[in-house]
Design a protein around this motif. Structure first.
Motif, PDB file in Angstrom:
ATOM      1  N   GLU A  48       1.926  63.684 -38.211  1.00  0.00           N
ATOM      2  CA  GLU A  48       3.214  64.324 -38.366  1.00  0.00           C
ATOM      3  C   GLU A  48       3.683  64.132 -39.805  1.00  0.00           C
ATOM      4  O   GLU A  48       3.981  63.027 -40.228  1.00  0.00           O
ATOM      5  CB  GLU A  48       4.242  63.701 -37.415  1.00  0.00           C
ATOM      6  N   PRO A  49       3.765  65.223 -40.573  1.00  0.00           N
ATOM      7  CA  PRO A  49       4.203  65.070 -41.965  1.00  0.00           C
ATOM      8  C   PRO A  49       5.676  64.664 -42.032  1.00  0.00           C
ATOM      9  O   PRO A  49       6.455  64.951 -41.142  1.00  0.00           O
ATOM     10  CB  PRO A  49       3.996  66.461 -42.554  1.00  0.00           C
ATOM     11  N   TYR A  50       6.013  63.971 -43.122  1.00  0.00           N
ATOM     12  CA  TYR A  50       7.393  63.574 -43.341  1.00  0.00           C
ATOM     13  C   TYR A  50       8.243  64.801 -43.656  1.00  0.00           C
ATOM     14  O   TYR A  50       7.819  65.686 -44.392  1.00  0.00           O
ATOM     15  CB  TYR A  50       7.508  62.615 -44.544  1.00  0.00           C
ATOM     16  N   THR A  51       9.438  64.812 -43.141  1.00  0.00           N
ATOM     17  CA  THR A  51      10.396  65.832 -43.537  1.00  0.00           C
ATOM     18  C   THR A  51      11.022  65.372 -44.847  1.00  0.00           C
ATOM     19  O   THR A  51      10.874  64.208 -45.252  1.00  0.00           O
ATOM     20  CB  THR A  51      11.506  65.998 -42.486  1.00  0.00           C
ATOM     21  N   GLU A  52      11.733  66.263 -45.508  1.00  0.00           N
ATOM     22  CA  GLU A  52      12.411  65.871 -46.744  1.00  0.00           C
ATOM     23  C   GLU A  52      13.432  64.780 -46.459  1.00  0.00           C
ATOM     24  O   GLU A  52      13.617  63.871 -47.269  1.00  0.00           O
ATOM     25  CB  GLU A  52      13.085  67.083 -47.379  1.00  0.00           C
ATOM     26  N   GLU A  53      14.084  64.855 -45.304  1.00  0.00           N
ATOM     27  CA  GLU A  53      15.059  63.831 -44.920  1.00  0.00           C
ATOM     28  C   GLU A  53      14.383  62.474 -44.752  1.00  0.00           C
ATOM     29  O   GLU A  53      14.901  61.452 -45.206  1.00  0.00           O
ATOM     30  CB  GLU A  53      15.748  64.231 -43.610  1.00  0.00           C
ATOM     31  N   ASP A  54      13.203  62.451 -44.104  1.00  0.00           N
ATOM     32  CA  ASP A  54      12.457  61.206 -43.943  1.00  0.00           C
ATOM     33  C   ASP A  54      12.078  60.623 -45.299  1.00  0.00           C
ATOM     34  O   ASP A  54      12.195  59.425 -45.528  1.00  0.00           O
ATOM     35  CB  ASP A  54      11.179  61.432 -43.128  1.00  0.00           C
ATOM     36  N   GLU A  55      11.616  61.484 -46.187  1.00  0.00           N
ATOM     37  CA  GLU A  55      11.210  61.029 -47.516  1.00  0.00           C
ATOM     38  C   GLU A  55      12.392  60.424 -48.261  1.00  0.00           C
ATOM     39  O   GLU A  55      12.264  59.389 -48.916  1.00  0.00           O
ATOM     40  CB  GLU A  55      10.625  62.196 -48.307  1.00  0.00           C
ATOM     41  N   GLU A  56      13.569  61.030 -48.167  1.00  0.00           N
ATOM     42  CA  GLU A  56      14.756  60.502 -48.828  1.00  0.00           C
ATOM     43  C   GLU A  56      15.151  59.140 -48.261  1.00  0.00           C
ATOM     44  O   GLU A  56      15.547  58.249 -49.003  1.00  0.00           O
ATOM     45  CB  GLU A  56      15.926  61.483 -48.724  1.00  0.00           C
ATOM     46  N   LYS A  57      15.030  58.967 -46.944  1.00  0.00           N
ATOM     47  CA  LYS A  57      15.345  57.683 -46.318  1.00  0.00           C
ATOM     48  C   LYS A  57      14.417  56.591 -46.854  1.00  0.00           C
ATOM     49  O   LYS A  57      14.845  55.473 -47.134  1.00  0.00           O
ATOM     50  CB  LYS A  57      15.237  57.774 -44.800  1.00  0.00           C
ATOM     51  N   VAL A  58      13.141  56.908 -46.973  1.00  0.00           N
ATOM     52  CA  VAL A  58      12.169  55.942 -47.491  1.00  0.00           C
ATOM     53  C   VAL A  58      12.499  55.602 -48.942  1.00  0.00           C
ATOM     54  O   VAL A  58      12.506  54.433 -49.330  1.00  0.00           O
ATOM     55  CB  VAL A  58      10.728  56.481 -47.365  1.00  0.00           C
ATOM     56  N   LYS A  59      12.800  56.612 -49.725  1.00  0.00           N
ATOM     57  CA  LYS A  59      13.135  56.377 -51.131  1.00  0.00           C
ATOM     58  C   LYS A  59      14.391  55.517 -51.260  1.00  0.00           C
ATOM     59  O   LYS A  59      14.445  54.625 -52.104  1.00  0.00           O
ATOM     60  CB  LYS A  59      13.325  57.704 -51.863  1.00  0.00           C
ATOM     61  N   GLU A  60      15.400  55.784 -50.427  1.00  0.00           N
ATOM     62  CA  GLU A  60      16.625  54.983 -50.457  1.00  0.00           C
ATOM     63  C   GLU A  60      16.321  53.525 -50.130  1.00  0.00           C
ATOM     64  O   GLU A  60      16.846  52.613 -50.768  1.00  0.00           O
ATOM     65  CB  GLU A  60      17.647  55.535 -49.459  1.00  0.00           C
ATOM     66  N   ARG A  61      15.475  53.294 -49.147  1.00  0.00           N
ATOM     67  CA  ARG A  61      15.115  51.922 -48.763  1.00  0.00           C
ATOM     68  C   ARG A  61      14.362  51.236 -49.903  1.00  0.00           C
ATOM     69  O   ARG A  61      14.614  50.073 -50.218  1.00  0.00           O
ATOM     70  CB  ARG A  61      14.270  51.941 -47.482  1.00  0.00           C
ATOM     71  N   LEU A  62      13.429  51.960 -50.521  1.00  0.00           N
ATOM     72  CA  LEU A  62      12.673  51.388 -51.634  1.00  0.00           C
ATOM     73  C   LEU A  62      13.586  51.075 -52.813  1.00  0.00           C
ATOM     74  O   LEU A  62      13.417  50.057 -53.484  1.00  0.00           O
ATOM     75  CB  LEU A  62      11.542  52.335 -52.054  1.00  0.00           C
ATOM     76  N   ARG A  63      14.568  51.944 -53.072  1.00  0.00           N
ATOM     77  CA  ARG A  63      15.533  51.665 -54.136  1.00  0.00           C
ATOM     78  C   ARG A  63      16.345  50.418 -53.815  1.00  0.00           C
ATOM     79  O   ARG A  63      16.578  49.567 -54.676  1.00  0.00           O
ATOM     80  CB  ARG A  63      16.470  52.860 -54.330  1.00  0.00           C
ATOM     81  N   ALA A  64      16.773  50.306 -52.556  1.00  0.00           N
ATOM     82  CA  ALA A  64      17.561  49.152 -52.142  1.00  0.00           C
ATOM     83  C   ALA A  64      16.776  47.854 -52.283  1.00  0.00           C
ATOM     84  O   ALA A  64      17.338  46.792 -52.550  1.00  0.00           O
ATOM     85  CB  ALA A  64      18.034  49.319 -50.690  1.00  0.00           C
ATOM     86  N   LEU A  65      15.464  47.941 -52.116  1.00  0.00           N
ATOM     87  CA  LEU A  65      14.606  46.773 -52.246  1.00  0.00           C
ATOM     88  C   LEU A  65      14.185  46.515 -53.689  1.00  0.00           C
ATOM     89  O   LEU A  65      13.513  45.524 -53.986  1.00  0.00           O
ATOM     90  CB  LEU A  65      13.351  46.930 -51.372  1.00  0.00           C
ATOM     91  N   GLY A  66      14.549  47.414 -54.594  1.00  0.00           N
ATOM     92  CA  GLY A  66      14.249  47.220 -55.998  1.00  0.00           C
ATOM     93  C   GLY A  66      12.890  47.736 -56.432  1.00  0.00           C
ATOM     94  O   GLY A  66      12.427  47.411 -57.512  1.00  0.00           O
ATOM     95  N   TYR A  67      12.242  48.562 -55.611  1.00  0.00           N
ATOM     96  CA  TYR A  67      10.931  49.078 -55.967  1.00  0.00           C
ATOM     97  C   TYR A  67      11.000  50.372 -56.750  1.00  0.00           C
ATOM     98  O   TYR A  67      10.036  50.775 -57.366  1.00  0.00           O
ATOM     99  CB  TYR A  67      10.074  49.305 -54.720  1.00  0.00           C
ATOM    100  N   MET A  68      12.128  51.058 -56.676  1.00  0.00           N
ATOM    101  CA  MET A  68      12.294  52.319 -57.384  1.00  0.00           C
ATOM    102  C   MET A  68      13.630  52.298 -58.123  1.00  0.00           C
ATOM    103  O   MET A  68      14.573  51.654 -57.692  1.00  0.00           O
ATOM    104  CB  MET A  68      12.288  53.516 -56.416  1.00  0.00           C
ATOM    105  N   ASP A  69      13.691  53.035 -59.213  1.00  0.00           N
ATOM    106  CA  ASP A  69      14.947  53.188 -59.964  1.00  0.00           C
ATOM    107  C   ASP A  69      15.660  54.429 -59.510  1.00  0.00           C
ATOM    108  O   ASP A  69      15.167  55.359 -59.047  1.00  0.00           O
ATOM    109  CB  ASP A  69      14.669  53.275 -61.470  1.00  0.00           C
TER     110      ASP A  69
END
Length: 69
Positions: A48-69
C-alpha cells in the motif's frame, strides 16, 4: 502484552542513548521498540503506497525527532 529481552552492542546502545536525549522518548528501550515497530509495519504495508498525508505525518515526526530540518 509481554516483553522479551534483546541484546545490542554497547556502542549502538550509546549512540541511541545520545539520540534519545531531548526527544519525546523516555528510554532507549522505548525508542528501539518504536523504530522496530515502524520497520515491521512498513514492511507489512509495502503493498500500500503512502498517501501525501501519510508522508507529511512521517516528515513531521522526523522533524520533531530532529532528523529533518
Amino acid at each position: 502484552m509481554g516483553k522479551k529481552d534483546v541484546s545490542i552492542s554497547d556502542s549502538i546502545y550509546d549512540r541511541i542513548k545520545e539520540r534519545v536525549e531531548g526527544t519525546g522518548f523516555d528510554s532507549v528501550d522505548e525508542y528501539v521498540e518504536y523504530v522496530l515497530r515502524e520497520v515491521v509495519e512498513e514492511e507489512e504495508e509495502e503493498e500500500e503506497p503512502y498517501t501525501e498525508e501519510d508522508e507529511e505525518k512521517v516528515k513531521e515526526r522526523l522533524r520533531a525527532l530532529g532528523y529533518m530540518d
